[in-house]
Each structure stands twice: as structure tokens, then as C-alpha cells.
Design a protein around this motif. Sequence first.
Motif, PDB file in Angstrom:
ATOM      1  N   ARG A  18       3.453  -3.285  -9.402  1.00  0.00           N
ATOM      2  CA  ARG A  18       2.318  -2.361  -9.275  1.00  0.00           C
ATOM      3  C   ARG A  18       1.773  -2.361  -7.853  1.00  0.00           C
ATOM      4  NH1 ARG A  18      -1.576  -1.034 -13.758  1.00  0.00           N
ATOM      5  NH2 ARG A  18      -0.655  -1.639 -15.734  1.00  0.00           N
ATOM      6  N   VAL A  19       1.569  -3.554  -7.321  1.00  0.00           N
ATOM      7  CA  VAL A  19       0.899  -3.621  -6.028  1.00  0.00           C
ATOM      8  C   VAL A  19       1.855  -3.179  -4.903  1.00  0.00           C
ATOM      9  CG1 VAL A  19       1.246  -6.034  -5.352  1.00  0.00           C
ATOM     10  CG2 VAL A  19      -0.911  -4.925  -4.863  1.00  0.00           C
ATOM     11  N   GLN A  20       3.139  -3.443  -5.091  1.00  0.00           N
ATOM     12  CA  GLN A  20       4.107  -2.941  -4.106  1.00  0.00           C
ATOM     13  C   GLN A  20       4.101  -1.399  -4.096  1.00  0.00           C
ATOM     14  OE1 GLN A  20       6.255  -4.544  -1.648  1.00  0.00           O
ATOM     15  NE2 GLN A  20       6.142  -2.372  -1.090  1.00  0.00           N
ATOM     16  N   ALA A  21       4.008  -0.809  -5.271  1.00  0.00           N
ATOM     17  CA  ALA A  21       3.960   0.654  -5.343  1.00  0.00           C
ATOM     18  C   ALA A  21       2.736   1.194  -4.602  1.00  0.00           C
ATOM     19  CB  ALA A  21       3.937   1.109  -6.801  1.00  0.00           C
ATOM     20  N   SER A  22       1.632   0.488  -4.703  1.00  0.00           N
ATOM     21  CA  SER A  22       0.418   0.937  -4.000  1.00  0.00           C
ATOM     22  C   SER A  22       0.547   0.756  -2.494  1.00  0.00           C
ATOM     23  CB  SER A  22      -0.806   0.175  -4.505  1.00  0.00           C
ATOM     24  OG  SER A  22      -1.039   0.503  -5.850  1.00  0.00           O
ATOM     25  N   VAL A  23       1.165  -0.344  -2.081  1.00  0.00           N
ATOM     26  CA  VAL A  23       1.396  -0.553  -0.647  1.00  0.00           C
ATOM     27  C   VAL A  23       2.231   0.600  -0.106  1.00  0.00           C
ATOM     28  CG1 VAL A  23       2.610  -1.994   1.053  1.00  0.00           C
ATOM     29  CG2 VAL A  23       1.132  -3.061  -0.668  1.00  0.00           C
ATOM     30  N   THR A  24       3.296   0.919  -0.824  1.00  0.00           N
ATOM     31  CA  THR A  24       4.194   1.993  -0.390  1.00  0.00           C
ATOM     32  C   THR A  24       3.439   3.323  -0.350  1.00  0.00           C
ATOM     33  OG1 THR A  24       6.011   0.789  -1.395  1.00  0.00           O
ATOM     34  CG2 THR A  24       6.397   3.118  -0.896  1.00  0.00           C
ATOM     35  N   ASP A  25       2.701   3.582  -1.402  1.00  0.00           N
ATOM     36  CA  ASP A  25       1.989   4.853  -1.514  1.00  0.00           C
ATOM     37  C   ASP A  25       0.927   5.013  -0.425  1.00  0.00           C
ATOM     38  OD1 ASP A  25       0.853   7.208  -2.502  1.00  0.00           O
ATOM     39  OD2 ASP A  25      -0.536   6.099  -3.778  1.00  0.00           O
ATOM     40  N   LEU A  26       0.147   3.975  -0.197  1.00  0.00           N
ATOM     41  CA  LEU A  26      -0.997   4.112   0.716  1.00  0.00           C
ATOM     42  C   LEU A  26      -0.631   3.908   2.183  1.00  0.00           C
ATOM     43  CD1 LEU A  26      -3.766   2.316  -1.404  1.00  0.00           C
ATOM     44  CD2 LEU A  26      -3.597   4.763  -0.936  1.00  0.00           C
ATOM     45  N   SER A  27       0.568   3.417   2.428  1.00  0.00           N
ATOM     46  CA  SER A  27       0.935   3.120   3.819  1.00  0.00           C
ATOM     47  C   SER A  27       0.941   4.376   4.683  1.00  0.00           C
ATOM     48  CB  SER A  27       2.297   2.427   3.879  1.00  0.00           C
ATOM     49  OG  SER A  27       3.293   3.336   3.456  1.00  0.00           O
ATOM     50  N   ARG A  28       1.125   5.546   4.058  1.00  0.00           N
ATOM     51  CA  ARG A  28       1.134   6.781   4.852  1.00  0.00           C
ATOM     52  C   ARG A  28      -0.214   7.105   5.472  1.00  0.00           C
ATOM     53  NH1 ARG A  28       0.322  11.025   0.105  1.00  0.00           N
ATOM     54  NH2 ARG A  28      -0.249   9.458  -1.419  1.00  0.00           N
ATOM     55  N   PHE A  29      -1.266   6.380   5.055  1.00  0.00           N
ATOM     56  CA  PHE A  29      -2.590   6.634   5.625  1.00  0.00           C
ATOM     57  C   PHE A  29      -2.961   5.640   6.728  1.00  0.00           C
ATOM     58  CE2 PHE A  29      -2.832   8.139   1.171  1.00  0.00           C
ATOM     59  CZ  PHE A  29      -3.057   9.483   1.431  1.00  0.00           C
TER      60      PHE A  29
END
Lengths: 252, 317
Positions: free
Chosen positions: A158-169
Amino acid sequence: MTKQEALFEFLLRKADDSLILGHRLSEWCGHGPILEEDIALTNISLDLIGQATELYKYAAEVEGKGRTEDDLAFLRIEREYKNVLLVEQLNGDFGKTIVRQFFFDHFEHLLYEGLMNSTDERISAIATKTIKEIKYHLRHSSEWVIRLGDGTEESHNRVQASVTDLSRFINELFFQDEVDEILINEGIIPDVKTFRVAFENNMNKILEEATLSLPEEKWQLSGGRKGVHSEHLGYLLAELQYMQRTYPGMEW
Amino acid sequence: MEKNNLDSLDTIFQDKVDREIKIEPKDYMPDAYRKTLIRQISQHAHSEIVGQLPEANWVTRAPNLRRKAVLLAKIQDEAGHGLYLYSAVETLGADREDTIDDLHEGRAKYSSIFNYPTLTWADMGMVGWLVDGAAIMNQVPLCRCSYGPYARAMVRVCKEESFHQRQGFEIVTQLAQGTPVQKEMAQEALNRWWWPALMMFGPNDADSTHTAQSMKWKIKRHTNDELRQMFVDATVPQAELIGLKIPDNDLKFNEETGHYDFGEIDWDEFWQVVKGYGPCNTERVSARKKAKEDGLWVREAANVYAEKRARRNKKVS
Ligand SMILES: [Fe+2]
Ligand SMILES: [Fe+2]
């Protein structure tokens, strides 16, 4: 652009970052995954709203048009909000909220350390007070990133998915334009380029301990600092401004 | 244990209570006393936590920065009260998560007042002024409760409750002195909250099953009706001061008794809400349940990580 205009713009950008993130965190109130975290997230939210208040107050003074901190916080239109896109992103699950906070705290920590040495006394005073809060936020988000990253398989995913998702910001945190140029020359704010490497090293150290990683691909978004936001901000403002828009000009 | 032995322990216990000596977790206490306390303190803890929800409903819509911060700080206090109270329950040998599951499965109650919706900003004022105001009436005597950990938790809680009551009254006052629209908003909210606030003190003494025993054990110091009267006497002059009308045509100061006489509570409504059919019972419990379920993976991760860490530390040393 005058120095005064640049200072006003900078203060708004930072106040908006704090207000919008503080608002997002306040959405957790009463719904946290454990009571202790309900309290912790509310604490951070309160700090951020307090920071926003101080910054808006100063911005209103710098502007000198008789607006108050509340006018600035509640009575602008969407394009006039200058926060980075990261802070307006939806809370998602607890892990996503933590990752959003983690990126933001790492940046704020270095920025406010620089602001403590501002030639503008008011800013250095605000920064000296704020840095204590940021250190606590940073510790809190970093510890949770480690716990969730190195916890169960589910929490890791879950948290890896969030890291990946939010890294674009992330990149937008380092946005610079004329505003920054003027203020850097005056010694009012630090040049964020100078701590980009430190920022990445600090984050990577913790991400590594958490067995997490930033994605290779550097897909980056921006627009917030110019008032071009994601679709989420409009809804947030609709709630934030509800009372002021529905009952114009009243005292509460 | 021999029956005689138990009898004498009970006598010693009651004697301590009578002499105002606090009962501490390791002391002997009758089973019924323990059970009563577990029920009461966990209900109290649940009330603090469920009580976050009606106010949290307005946090994102608070009208200015100061109100937003004050409201958030107030709700955070309530979460803190929940924490102290769950700790107090645990001193009696109950498990925090088990008592929370009782709440989620409908086996445990919480204050019925939180089953009413918060519909306007004025409700934030009413909750602080009336609901926290009534809570203070109930809780101040609990600072002298015979059970030490509960009494001490209440001392901390009461300090914060008076700030809650004041911030609520401040909101209401601001509205009452505001524009006609604001004044109407305040009056309309008072109309909705007044009677439910009076119901917070529970059934009339004649219908209250636990009162006599609880008073003998010095868990309770005043009856429901005494507390309700104290609340009415304190609150009516406040409403008059700011020009709001209490929605009770029978309300009148009684020169003889020195108290306000007031109308009959709608007990059908009271029992309906207690039994789970109030306006927001379903929403409140499901919001709490959802928070627990959504947080399950977080708590599991925290536990697993703590174990991993303990293992690693062991290897190092
Ligand atoms: Fe409370
Ligand atoms: Fe309270």
C-alpha cells in the motif's frame, strides 16, 4: 515585480501550503486508524493552521490593502490559491496521508532551516517557531513510513503504491520563478536548489530503511504556484469557504 | 473464599468508601462494583470518542481560522479524554479493544446526545455551551468518585471541559449579537438542542435503576434530577443574558424553591434514541466501525514492525 509584491506572493504560497494541508489533515479528525493517531494528525493539522494564520497575517500587512488573514484564507477564487499540488491531493488511506506528509515535511524542514536566517526579521521569527513543529512532524511521518514500509506485506504494498503515486508532485516543491529570484537576492529566502541533494539523500535514507523506493521515471507535475490546480482543490474550497460565501460579511 | 470472609471484605470496602478513602486497582472490590465501573467508564470513554463526530462534521466548514483551530483543539481534547478513560477501564482488568468492539456491536452505550445531527454552525455553539455544559455538571462530582483512577482522570478532563463550554458559549453569543440571520440560526439551534441536553442526565430518579447503589458506592454523588436542576438553574440566566428563548413554555423561576420549574421531558423520544433509533445512531456507530476496520492494516503493520525490531535488537545485543 517589486520586492513587496514578491514577498506578498511568497507568503501566500507558503500560507496556502499550510492551510490546504492542514485542512486535509483535519478531515481525519474522528476517523483515525487508532486513537493516538487521530490525536497526532489533529495536532499536525493544528500546527499547520497556526502557521498559515501567521503567514497570512504578515502577507496582509505586506500587501497593505486592509485585507485580514481570514480574507486571504477564505475569500479568494481558485486560481488565486498558490499552494503546491501535493498538499491538495486526497487523503486516501492512512499510508497515503503519511507519504504526502513525509515528502512535504522533508522539504519544509530544509526550507525553514534556511528561513531562520532570513534578513526579514518577521520571517526568521516565524521560522524559528515553526521549525520545532516541523521537526516533530518529520519524525512522525518518517517513523510511520518505516513502520508501514517494513511492516506487513499489505502495508508495504500500500505505502509503496502511494510513494509511486505521489512522487510526481515532488519536483514542484522546488519550483522557482521571479518571486524567488528577487527574494533570494535580498537574502529573505534560501535558494531551494542548494538543498535539493540533501532533500533526496534524507528521504532516500529513510525510504531505504523502510524497504521502499522512489520510481525511476521522473514524471513531474506543476501548476499550483501559478494557481493552476488539480480537480480536487475546488471541492476543498467549496467546503472551506462555505460559511463565508453563504453569509457574506458576517462575523463569527 | 469463605462466605464470611467475603462479607467482612465487603464491610471493609464499604467502610473505606464511607470514609472517603479511594479504592485503587489492586484493592479488594465487590464484583458488582467492578462491573458497574467498567460499564460506566467505558460508556463514558465511548461518549468522548463518538462525541468527536458531530463536531468533526463542521471542522472543514468552520467560518474563520480562529474558529477552525479552536474547534479542532476542542475535538482533540475529547479524543484525549477517551484515551485517559480507556486507560482507567484497563485498570479494572477490561481490554480497551474489547470494550470498543462492544460499542461497535451495539452491546455498549454512549451518551445519546451524540445521536443528534449538527446541521448549522450554530450547533457548534450549542454543543459546547449545552452539551459540554451538561457534561460538566455530571463530571465535576465524579472528580470525587470512590474509584481513584476514574476520579483522577476526571480532574484532568474537567479542566478542559470548562474551556469547551466557554468556547461554545462564545460562539452562541457572537451569533446572538450578530445579524438577524445569525440570531435566527442560534435560536433555531437552541430549539433543537435544549431538550436533548436535558435528557443527558438520564431518566427521572423514580425510574433510574442504578442510582441508589451507585450513590452508596460513591460513584455517583447526586441524582439525575438534582443534576438536571443544577444545569437548568445555571443555563437559563445565560440564555437570558444573550437574548435567546429557552423553548419551554412551562419554564418559570420558583421564588419559593429558588429554582426554575420546567416542563416535562419527552421520554418517548429519550427511550427511542437510547434504543438505537435516534437520527444518527446508525451513522455514528458505522463511522467508528469504519475507522477501526480501515485502520486494521495500519495496526497490524505497527505490531509486526515492532516485533521485527525487537528481534533485531535482540540479535545485536
Ligand atoms: Fe470530554
Ligand atoms: Fe468536552
